[in-house]
Design an enzyme around this catalytic site. Structure first.
Site, PDB file in Angstrom:
ATOM      1  N   HIS A  19       0.802  -1.222   0.000  1.00 27.31           N
ATOM      2  CA  HIS A  19       0.000   0.000   0.000  1.00 27.31           C
ATOM      3  C   HIS A  19       0.835   1.272   0.000  1.00 27.31           C
ATOM      4  O   HIS A  19       0.446   2.274  -0.590  1.00 27.31           O
ATOM      5  CB  HIS A  19      -1.015  -0.042   1.124  1.00 27.31           C
ATOM      6  CG  HIS A  19      -2.150  -0.929   0.751  1.00 27.31           C
ATOM      7  ND1 HIS A  19      -2.169  -2.272   1.059  1.00 27.31           N
ATOM      8  CD2 HIS A  19      -3.237  -0.693   0.000  1.00 27.31           C
ATOM      9  CE1 HIS A  19      -3.256  -2.803   0.540  1.00 27.31           C
ATOM     10  NE2 HIS A  19      -3.921  -1.877  -0.104  1.00 27.31           N
TER      11      HIS A  19
ATOM     12  N   CYS B  33     -10.446  -0.604 -10.553  1.00 25.62           N
ATOM     13  CA  CYS B  33      -9.758   0.389  -9.721  1.00 25.62           C
ATOM     14  C   CYS B  33      -8.394  -0.095  -9.230  1.00 25.62           C
ATOM     15  O   CYS B  33      -7.754   0.567  -8.433  1.00 25.62           O
ATOM     16  CB  CYS B  33     -10.624   0.814  -8.545  1.00 25.62           C
ATOM     17  SG  CYS B  33     -10.955  -0.516  -7.388  1.00 25.62           S
TER      18      CYS B  33
END
Ligand code: PEP
Ligand code: MG
Length: 768
Positions: free
Chosen positions: A368, A681
């Site tokens: 992330h 996405c």
């Protein structure tokens, strides 16, 4: 044998010098196997041969002098075959080569095992006996086991530059001139960052304390004194509290601990180092680590277990030192943020405009923090496993986010090259900005909705200025990272309101809290053996309806009068999760509108398709949700069974793997059958090649990091939808991810896209 093996491994791990490692190996293996000699040969890329690097039993003068290539001698044979060779009579083998300088003539039998790391033969470990006999199976197995253990150590030594004999073809390694050191990692966010290193470390980890110096030794000494005093008080309290539960010997251990903190013991050594200019934390961790190592090496089992006590004591004092730390970390204007495992919370304290680059020893392109790096346009290198990161505080560095390299102490010449490439990239970015107000249309007039993925305030601001058609993914867990407890409903409402207002009337898709996996909240730790297959995303929020409901209420209240909220549910694996989540969403909506009198539109609700199970239930999910959004990051990880954070298998994480392409085709076909809108996405949508593929397959909405928005737009505006459809058809016939990528690259190559698809490389100054 297992005990001997463990012992050797322990000694090897504790050794500080690579030479010592080799000497330990040869002498221990010789003793344990009771052979006449043991030697290790290591590959030297310059001479393309295996050079004798250490021996116990041959003439020591021959070290560094005897070398064999893969066509020479028995060592060459082991390396060539990449398997053990076990001979009763070495001399009679046709490959035998005699080196008089070694004194090997007295040995008859031969057993050699290759030392292999990531498929490369780094060296050969050999034992020989004077008498003629074949080594038995267990001896062969032992040598193979030792070689496998040694392989990792050699690869690391090679990578950090400790081993001058470099292996050919190893992708990760420190190279460069004497002063200049180049470390390799995984290119995770493009760009060049030049600046000074600031190390961020996890608290109370002795091995993660950066080496910092101080101008104010007196203050550091005072901090140490205070920390020692506090630790002594802690120990005395524990001793008192446990006095009726422990026997006298166990109680006495606390006295030993306390004595170790005296000036004449551990503390004395630390004080010396502080006086020489080290900070208290650095000095403390250095001394403790050295003592842990010494204890671990002791023969006596009781003594070697005392290493754990020293470690425990070390952590206690370090915790106090870190609590008393008065000097806040200063982030210079050209900060290069480095950490062992950089994570989103580390970014919270740093002024965004000061970050030039980010480097993490662990993690990959798909972690992330790498995604955030891309979102904010910060060059990022992940998985720099060999970087001596704790020693880099304040160092001048170049981070190359294109090649995945970190260059320490760069020469003026290299700095020049990087400066030039960086300028070239900035000029490309500037040119692309001209596309801001152009429509998102292919040459044949087909419109694709390009939205952005957001999370931090900084990247939201960037996105808004780039003409995105809304937010396709707002990762709500990111603001949660920046708190030291769950944010209240009202705190959340404010954050969401800002986001919705910034884009209104365009839609903002807010994903409900997706924690777990590699996203742990500091105040809600989840300890699991296998976190990516564990308690994650919707699984957590359904188990904690109080957290879920507060978030849903905050989102819906934030959307009053704006009505541009879409809600997205992560990690949906079955219909019952979707049903339960929908029931809670409806409950919250009813409560807000009917009981509390808010005037609200019911938000659209979507489900993420990011686990393989979901691919096969697209139609079932579509019956329950208003839209679907494909999360290719997790879908790739779960489909290919490759941990998205593990640098060891990063090469297997292939975003163009044929199976992923087939899954993506199935998703769009099934969604179309039931007339359900579906977008993508995941990061694939922001890669110009990936975007081309997805548009060719028929996806009409893509959401990506704002840094990629113009690139995808540039691509879109230079190709026709028909052409992309044909390209997608063709690549789906291929059976290999690398071929698919190459095909896309070639098929899309045209003058207007050259700078985009072939960025300038920093190593050569040419286009790749
Ligand atoms: C994904 O998995 O593709 C995704 C968009 O979500 P995240 O990267 O936050 O897991
Ligand atoms: Mg995901």
């Amino acid at each position: 044998m297992l005990t001997s093996l463990r012992r050797i491994v322990q000694e090897v791990t504790a050794a500080e010098q690579f030479d010592t490692v080799l000497n330990i190996i040869v002498s221990q293996v010789k003793t344990v196997m009771n052979t006449g000699m043991c030697s290790v040969y290591l590959y030297d890329a310059a001479s393309q041969s295996y050079v004798l690097a250490a021996t116990e039993g041959l003439h020591p003068e021959s070290v560094g002098k005897v070398a064999m290539n893969t066509d020479q001698g028995l060592v060459g044979l082991v390396a060539r075959k990449a398997e053990p060779v076990n001979l009763e009579d070495a001399e009679s083998h046709p490959s035998f080569a005699y080196f008089p300088e070694t004194g090997e003539e007295k040995f008859k039998s031969f057993l050699g095992a290759p030392i292999i790391h990531h498929r490369d033969v780094l060296g050969v470990l050999v034992v020989q006996q004077q008498q003629r006999r074949k080594f038995d199976e267990s001896e062969e197995a032992f040598l193979i086991t030792i070689s496998a253990q040694l392989a990792g150590v050699i690869a690391h030594a090679q990578a950090t530059g400790e081993l001058a004999l470099a292996t050919s073809g190893d992708p990760r390694g420190a190279t460069g001139t004497d002063s200049e050191k180049i470390y390799n990692g995984l290119a995770s966010a493009q760009g060049i960052g030049i600046g000074h290193a600031v190390i961020v470390s996890s608290p109370a980890d002795l091995y993660a304390v950066p080496r910092r110096t101080t101008e104010d030794s007196a203050a550091e000494l005072e901090q140490l004194r205070q920390a020692l005093e506090n630790t002594k008080q802690d120990l005395s309290k524990i001793r008192h509290d446990l006095s009726d539960k422990l026997n006298t010997e166990e109680i006495a251990l606390f006295d030993v601990y306390t004595a170790m903190l005296d000036d004449t013991s551990l503390a004395g050594e630390v004080i010396e180092l502080i006086k020489e200019g080290l900070s208290a934390q650095s000095a403390w961790s250095q001394v403790i680590i050295a003592h842990i190592r010494t204890f671990r090496q002791m023969d006596n089992a009781y003594m070697s277990e005392r290493a754990a006590d020293v470690r425990d004591l070390g952590v206690r004092v370090l915790t106090h030192l870190q609590q008393s730390q008065t000097d806040r970390v200063v982030y210079p204007e050209d900060t290069i943020l480095i950490g062992e495992e950089l994570a989103a919370p580390h970014l919270a304290d740093v002024p965004f405009e000061n970050i030039r680059a980010m480097v993490s020893v662990r993690g990959t392109h798909n972690s992330h923090v790498a995604i955030l790096g891309r979102a904010m346009g910060i060059p990022t290198v992940m998985g720099a496993v060999d970087l001596p990161w704790t020693e880099l505080e304040g160092e001048h560095l170049i981070v190359d986010g294109y090649q995945g390299q970190i260059i320490c102490q760069p020469s003026a010449q290299l700095l020049d090259v990087y400066q030039r490439v960086s300028e070239e990239q900035q000029s490309l970015a500037k040119d692309l900005e001209a596309l801001r107000d152009e429509p998102n249309e292919t040459l044949d007039g087909y419109h694709v909705s390009l939205r952005v993925n957001t999370g931090l305030r900084a990247d939201t601001l960037l996105s808004r200025d780039r003409g995105a058609e809304g937010v396709g993914l707002f990762r709500t867990e990111i603001p949660f990272f920046l708190h030291d407890r769950f944010p209240s409903e009202e705190e959340q409402r404010k954050i969401y309101r800002e986001q919705l207002e910034m884009f209104a009337p365009l839609p903002v898709t807010m994903r409900t809290l997706d924690i777990g996996g590699d996203k742990a909240l500091p105040y809600f730790p989840i300890n699991e053996e296998n976190p990516f297959l564990g308690w994650r995303g919707i699984r957590i929020t359904l188990d904690h309806p109080e957290i879920f409901i507060a978030q849903l209420r905050a989102m819906m209240r934030a959307s009053i009068d704006l009505n541009n909220l879409h809600i997205l549910l992560p990690m949906i694996t079955n219909t019952s999760e979707l049903d339960s989540a929908m029931a809670l969403i409806h409950r919250v909506y009813d409560e807000l509108t009917q009981e509390e009198g808010y005037k609200l539109h019911m938000p659209q609700v979507g489900a993420m398709i990011e686990v393989p199970a979901a691919v096969y239930q697209v139609k079932d999910f579509a019956k329950r949700a208003d839209f679907l959004s494909v999360g290719t990051n997790d879908l790739t990880q779960y489909l290919l069974a490759v941990d998205r954070n593990n640098p060891q298998v990063a090469e297997l994480y292939h975003s163009f793997h044929p199976s992923l392409l087939h899954a993506l085709r199935k998703i769009i076909a099934d969604a179309r059958d039931v007339n359900c809108p579906v977008t993508v996405c995941g990061e694939l949508a922001g890669d110009p090649l990936g975007a081309a593929l997805l548009i060719g397959m028929g996806y009409e909405g893509l959401s990506m990091s704002s840094a990629n928005l113009f690139k995808v737009k540039a691509l879109l505006r230079n190709v026709s939808r028909t052409e992309l459809g044909e390209i997608a058809e063709q690549v789906c016939l291929l059976d290999d991810g690398v071929d698919i990528r190459n095909y896309l690259q070639q098929a899309l190559d045209r003058p207007a896209l050259t700078r985009l698809l072939h960025p300038v490389t920093t190593q050569t100054g040419d286009r790749a």
